[in-house]
Motif scaffolding. Structure first.
Motif, PDB file in Angstrom:
ATOM      1  N   SER A  83       8.724   5.408   4.649  1.00  0.00           N
ATOM      2  CA  SER A  83       7.695   4.552   5.230  1.00  0.00           C
ATOM      3  C   SER A  83       7.989   4.256   6.679  1.00  0.00           C
ATOM      4  CB  SER A  83       7.584   3.246   4.433  1.00  0.00           C
ATOM      5  OG  SER A  83       8.807   2.532   4.503  1.00  0.00           O
ATOM      6  N   SER A 119      -4.327   2.667  -6.223  1.00  0.00           N
ATOM      7  CA  SER A 119      -4.287   3.812  -5.320  1.00  0.00           C
ATOM      8  C   SER A 119      -4.782   5.068  -6.016  1.00  0.00           C
ATOM      9  CB  SER A 119      -2.870   4.010  -4.802  1.00  0.00           C
ATOM     10  OG  SER A 119      -2.778   5.190  -4.028  1.00  0.00           O
ATOM     11  N   GLU A 150      -1.301   6.290   0.392  1.00  0.00           N
ATOM     12  CA  GLU A 150      -1.558   7.582  -0.229  1.00  0.00           C
ATOM     13  C   GLU A 150      -2.902   8.167   0.201  1.00  0.00           C
ATOM     14  OE1 GLU A 150       1.246   5.253  -2.734  1.00  0.00           O
ATOM     15  OE2 GLU A 150      -0.636   4.880  -1.677  1.00  0.00           O
ATOM     16  N   SER A 209      -0.188   0.895  -7.620  1.00  0.00           N
ATOM     17  CA  SER A 209      -0.095   2.310  -7.993  1.00  0.00           C
ATOM     18  C   SER A 209      -1.354   2.758  -8.711  1.00  0.00           C
ATOM     19  CB  SER A 209       1.139   2.542  -8.859  1.00  0.00           C
ATOM     20  OG  SER A 209       1.069   1.745 -10.041  1.00  0.00           O
ATOM     21  N   MET A 230      -8.124   7.249  -4.967  1.00  0.00           N
ATOM     22  CA  MET A 230      -8.109   8.673  -4.641  1.00  0.00           C
ATOM     23  C   MET A 230      -9.112   9.438  -5.500  1.00  0.00           C
ATOM     24  SD  MET A 230      -4.021   9.338  -4.184  1.00  0.00           S
ATOM     25  CE  MET A 230      -4.245  11.072  -3.889  1.00  0.00           C
TER      26      MET A 230
END
Length: 803
Positions: free
Chosen positions: A532, A442, A467, A439, A446
């Motif tokens: 997903s 990611s 993501e 998490s 980003m």
């Protein structure tokens, strides 16, 4: 430094090593291995211009560029500058380098005077380079005058040296004569009949007990003491003189070498410039030869607002590996991006080729910057980046206490520091954000990509974070790409797909690699939570749709190619007909002009006859009749076709014409009672009615009166309605003239039977098929022909129907 790290990560030194193998000189190979990356777009354009002109020379001029005789003389020039004396071989290297550079300049200037395909060859960049060469032919000639081919100072170098060497020879001959006389008189006192030297003085090997037999100076003894090396007193003065002459010779040689070295030192700047130019030319030729070997194409740096296009781009190191090592095919990638794209996110399974894609892109950009051709299909269009920065691979370090994540962060920090200095950079990030909590990784990825989107020219990143795939739908400057995975074989295809995010396929790969089914099935249950699965199914459907579209696109391209080929064939045939019509018109005009000139000449003769005497009415009438006769002979509208003379009867051996077939033939047998005769034209024999032939002068034969007789029964065999081995002719592998001969024989054998011939010519380039069709059009025995049905070979087989 991050730039050096990037070059190592992209394996740029390996590519430079490969490039160096195409250099012709040692200087060129050294320059190729340490090639400098230009910092200005203009420098890259200059290097590309050099490569393109060298490529033209290599492909159009026999032998290409020749660098024979050029040596690495840099260290000799430095030695000459500080006052050192150059040896003979070093001076010879300088002379051959001057000669080689002069020949190189002449070959480029001569190539610029050639013409290929009616176009003049031009090499403005290379000619500008060699125009600065100063090759000092007088220095080269002086070196060759003073130094022989062995690198020794020649006698002709100076009058003093020539005199000293003459005296040396005389003294040495005198010493040998004296020693030979001593050996003849005192041979028993010698250990062996040998003249040798010790301390640069001539001596004889004397037995120790017999030393009094040959009085002189002992210079040495053998290890056992049994042999003494004695300089006889009779040659002591000559040996002294010899040593003196040798020192004078050495001084004279040094004087010659020093004078030549000083002349070299005087022109050192020009010779260093010469080396730089020759090295530049060799490097350009090496880039051209490497591009030719790679089957690469010249790149074009696009302007702002233009698309980036790299079709069928191959990794140059994998091409080298394919050709020199394992022979495995290199899977190319396609890169087509609109100008507003600033970030590309590549997703897909492990071992699918994401990292290789990053390296391929990085190397392509670097190759274009240094003036090399890019291994991609034309057109090669890409931006010019001021720098290429990469974070590829793992930078773990036990010594520096760095984890995978820490190593990535430290390298990315250096990349960001470099990007702030220049916004036109290409940034390559492998597994961005990996090595930490998914998490947080990611989120960091980003944020990093959005930061680079505002500052770097283009960022290409690989990732497994789902993501990042959604960034495309939030910002038009982002684009998705993926490496293809074959669901059927459960293996990657290494193809790069654009616009569609990829699936990691971790479970499929794990299962293929042998992980226990129970473990894989349990993992599948963990990932069956709604979103997903829906995303993966959507991606799978998009991939299937893309494959269907690719198939249809391939079929459409084949149809377009076939239509273009047919259009080209029609255009070529139309052009041939037009040329034939023009040729016939010219021939007709020429015939008419000749007829007019002939008529004028005859009319002039008539007029001269009238002028020679007093013309009477009778003379005028005769002249008018003569002119009418001339008009009858020369005006096409006044001519009448000659009437055939009856009464002709062909005999064996006569030549006759068969108007129906448009052929002349030889008579093999006289007409029988039914009025038929056997004739032969070429290799073909056939029976024809007497009514179908005439003499070469147009006479028609006497025809026998027809007799009433019962209706004849058909004796001619009919052609089989199916294809057999007897009526099938295979012409594949033949040249057109060979195929025509074979086809003529086959038609001659098939004429009595009739029916059809199946002619196999294959598809290939279509040249053999065109030749067969042209021959069939000319043959009088062929009624029609057509391509076979698909089950019988389609476009590779022609069916010809006999009359």
């Amino acid at each position: 430094m991050i730039r050096e790290e990037t070059l190592n990560l992209l394996e740029w030194p390996r590519l430079c090593q490969n490039l160096s193998t195409f250099a012709a000189t040692k200087l060129g190979a050294i320059a190729a291995r340490s090639i400098r990356i230009p910092e200005a777009r203009s420098n890259s354009l200059q290097l590309l211009a050099q490569t393109e002109e060298a490529y033209t020379l290599e492909t159009t001029v026999e032998g290409g560029l020749s660098f024979g005789g050029i040596r690495d003389i840099g260290s000799s020039l430095d030695r000459a500058e500080i006052g050192g004396i150059l040896e003979g071989n070093a001076l010879l290297d300088i002379a051959t380098t001057l000669s080689g550079a002069r020949q190189l300049r002449r070959s480029i200037e001569k190539a610029g005077q050639n013409t290929v395909d009616n176009a003049d060859l031009e090499f403005p960049v290379l000619e500008s380079l060699v125009s600065e060469l100063r090759t000092y032919p007088e220095l080269e000639q002086e070196i060759h005058r003073c130094i022989d081919d062995r690198g020794k100072v020649a006698d002709r170098a100076s009058a003093e040296l020539e005199s000293i060497r003459r005296q040396l020879k005389q003294t040495r001959d005198r010493i040998y004569q004296t020693l030979n006389r001593i050996m003849q008189r005192q041979g028993g006192a010698l250990q062996e009949q040998l003249i040798t030297t010790r301390s640069d003085r001539f001596v004889l090997p004397v037995k120790a007990p017999q030393k009094d037999k040959i009085p002189g100076i002992v210079h040495d003894a053998s290890t056992t003491g049994a042999t003494l090396y004695i300089e006889p007193k009779a040659i002591v003065n000559d040996n002294n003189q010899l040593r003196t002459l040798q020192r004078r010779e050495q001084a004279a040689e040094e004087a010659v070498l020093r004078a030549l070295t000083e002349r070299v030192a005087e022109v050192k700047p020009d010779l260093e410039r010469l080396l730089a130019i020759v090295t530049t030319l060799d490097l350009a030729a090496a880039r051209a030869r490497y591009g030719l070997w790679l089957e690469a194409n010249p790149p074009r740096f696009v302007e702002t607002g233009e698309n980036t296009t790299l079709r069928q781009l191959r990794h140059p190191l994998l091409v080298w590996q394919q050709k020199h090592e394992d022979g495995r095919d290199v899977v190319p990638i396609d890169v087509t991006m609109s100008p507003q794209i600033r970030v590309v996110t590549i997703t897909g399974p492990n071992t699918g080729g994401k990292t290789v894609t990053l390296k391929t892109l990085g190397l392509a950009m670097l190759m274009a910057k240094v003036g090399m051709f890019v291994p991609a299909r034309e057109p090669v269009e890409l931006p010019w980046f001021s720098q290429v920065l990469a974070d590829i691979g793992d930078e773990q370090s036990i010594e520096q206490n760095l984890s995978t994540f820490s190593g990535h962060v430290r390298r990315i920090t250096r990349i960001l520091e470099a990007v702030t200095e220049d916004e036109n950079a290409l940034v390559l990030l492998d597994e961005v954000g990996a090595g930490t909590d998914p998490s947080e990784g990611s989120a960091l990825a980003m944020s990093l990509l959005q930061y680079l989107c505002d500052r770097a020219g283009l960022t290409v990143a690989t990732t497994h974070f789902g993501e990042l795939k959604a960034l495309k739908y939030q910002d038009d400057r982002f684009e998705n790409a993926s490496v293809e995975f074959d669901d059927g074989s459960l293996s990657p295809t290494y193809r790069l797909l654009w616009g569609i995010p990829g699936r990691s396929n971790a479970l499929s790969i794990a299962k293929r690699l042998g992980l226990a089914s129970a473990v894989v099935d349990a993992a599948q249950e963990y990932v069956t939570s709604g979103i997903s699965i829906d995303v993966n199914e959507t991606i799978a459907q998009l991939e299937a749709q893309r494959r269907r579209q690719e198939t249809k696109a391939d079929e459409a391209s084949q149809i377009v190619a076939q239509a273009e080929r047919l259009n080209q064939e029609i255009a070529e045939k139309a052009e041939l007909l037009r040329q034939r019509e023009e040729r016939l018109k010219l021939e007709q005009e020429r015939a008419i002009r000749e007829a007019i000139e002939g008529a004028k000449s005859e009319i002039a003769k008539v007029i001269r006859r009238l002028q020679q005497g007093t013309p009477t009415a009778q003379d005028a009438q005769k002249a008018t009749a003569a002119i009418d006769a001339i008009a009858e002979r020369n005006l096409p509208s006044r001519r009448e076709p000659p009437k055939p003379k009856p009464g002709f009867r062909p005999k064996e051996g006569d030549r006759v014409r068969i108007p129906r077939l448009g052929q002349t033939a030889e008579v093999l047998s006289e007409p029988d009672k039914d009025g038929e005769l056997v004739v032969r034209f070429g290799l073909m024999k056939m029976t024809v009615p007497l009514a179908d032939v005439e003499s070469l002068s147009g006479e028609k034969p006497d025809l026998p009166q027809p007799k009433a007789k019962p209706a004849p029964t058909a004796t001619k065999k009919t052609a089989p309605v199916v294809r057999t081995s007897k009526n099938t002719l295979d012409l594949r592998g033949n040249r057109i003239h060979e195929a025509e001969q074979t086809l003529e024989n086959a038609i001659a054998e098939a004429v009595p039977v009739g029916g059809a011939l199946w002619i196999i010519h294959g598809k290939g380039t279509g040249k053999l098929r065109e030749g067969v069709h042209e021959f069939l059009k000319r043959s009088p025995h062929i009624d029609r022909f057509e391509l076979a049905q698909q089950k019988d070979g389609g476009a590779g087989v022609t069916v010809a129907y006999l009359k």
